[in-house]
Design a protein around this motif. Sequence first.
Motif, short mmCIF file in Angstrom:
data_model
loop_
_atom_site.label_atom_id
_atom_site.label_comp_id
_atom_site.label_asym_id
_atom_site.label_seq_id
_atom_site.Cartn_x
_atom_site.Cartn_y
_atom_site.Cartn_z
N THR A 37 -16.13 5.15 -17.93
CA THR A 37 -16.07 5.11 -19.38
C THR A 37 -17.16 6.02 -19.91
N ASN A 38 -17.14 6.34 -21.18
CA ASN A 38 -18.09 7.31 -21.70
C ASN A 38 -19.51 6.78 -21.78
N VAL A 39 -19.70 5.55 -22.29
CA VAL A 39 -21.05 5.00 -22.42
C VAL A 39 -21.03 3.51 -22.14
N LEU A 40 -22.03 3.05 -21.41
CA LEU A 40 -22.26 1.63 -21.19
C LEU A 40 -23.63 1.29 -21.75
N ALA A 41 -23.71 0.17 -22.45
CA ALA A 41 -24.99 -0.27 -23.01
C ALA A 41 -25.39 -1.58 -22.35
N PHE A 42 -26.58 -1.59 -21.77
CA PHE A 42 -27.09 -2.77 -21.09
C PHE A 42 -28.28 -3.31 -21.87
N PRO A 43 -28.11 -4.45 -22.53
CA PRO A 43 -29.22 -5.02 -23.29
C PRO A 43 -30.38 -5.37 -22.35
N PRO A 44 -31.57 -5.50 -22.91
CA PRO A 44 -32.73 -5.79 -22.08
C PRO A 44 -32.74 -7.24 -21.62
N ASP A 75 -15.46 -4.97 -15.25
CA ASP A 75 -14.25 -5.28 -14.50
C ASP A 75 -13.08 -4.40 -14.94
N LYS A 76 -13.42 -3.12 -15.22
CA LYS A 76 -12.40 -2.15 -15.62
C LYS A 76 -12.46 -0.95 -14.68
N PRO A 77 -11.30 -0.47 -14.23
CA PRO A 77 -11.29 0.68 -13.32
C PRO A 77 -11.59 1.99 -14.05
N GLY A 78 -12.14 2.94 -13.33
CA GLY A 78 -12.40 4.27 -13.87
C GLY A 78 -13.66 4.32 -14.69
N GLU A 109 -20.13 7.31 -9.95
CA GLU A 109 -21.04 6.23 -10.32
C GLU A 109 -20.60 5.56 -11.61
N GLY A 110 -20.09 6.34 -12.56
CA GLY A 110 -19.58 5.76 -13.79
C GLY A 110 -18.43 4.79 -13.54
N SER A 111 -17.55 5.14 -12.61
CA SER A 111 -16.44 4.25 -12.24
C SER A 111 -16.96 2.96 -11.62
N GLN A 112 -17.90 3.09 -10.72
CA GLN A 112 -18.45 1.91 -10.04
C GLN A 112 -19.14 0.97 -11.04
N LEU A 113 -19.93 1.53 -11.94
CA LEU A 113 -20.63 0.70 -12.93
C LEU A 113 -19.64 0.02 -13.87
N ASN A 114 -18.62 0.75 -14.32
CA ASN A 114 -17.62 0.18 -15.21
C ASN A 114 -16.86 -0.96 -14.51
#
Length: 188
Positions: free
Chosen positions: A55-62, A50-53, A40-45
């Motif tokens: 990543t450690n943390v993604l931040a989605f602003p409100p 638009d980056k493969p694989g 799921e982390g790969s898919q979200l990244n």
Amino acid sequence: TDEAPVPAGADFDAWVGAAMQAAGCWRNGELAIRLVGSEEGSQLNQDWRDKPGPTNVLAFPPPDLAAAGLPDGLPTEFGDLVICLPVVLREAAEQHKAPLAHLAHLVVHGTLHLLGHTHDAEADTAQMEGLETAVLVALGFSMAFRQSFVRRMLGWSPAPGKTCEADPTAYGLRIAGVMLMVFGFALG
């Protein structure tokens, strides 16, 4: 779906609250943290950056609640953090950090992003890293992050097999896939 241990002693509420206070944010509100596996982390990244694989943390602003026509008086929505736990644990091992310390660091880092901090320019990076270090030291991760901050500033890295902080030997809850936590904050 990957299985990954959540390090014993994880205190997401304290980590987020400390980051918010250090950044001068005294508003009440909500922030969601979602722990995911590598797939799921790969898919979200890929979908969002638009980056493969993974990543450690993604931040989605409100979303802009006012523009959506929602009524005033709702709690502040700070946004969402997505943390890929297998990446966090792998990085902790590679960086010779305790998994709990690295997880806390990424929660603080992601929270600061949601509050508008960036590391796009050198000055922004220094300010953000300074805040992160101050928060983590205040939370009791002093040796790991003081040494880590100094090493980054001086370009040093630890000797192979050496750590800045003893790794915890006990792990708590095991997750498979997803855990969702929503925290309500009443600061001040």
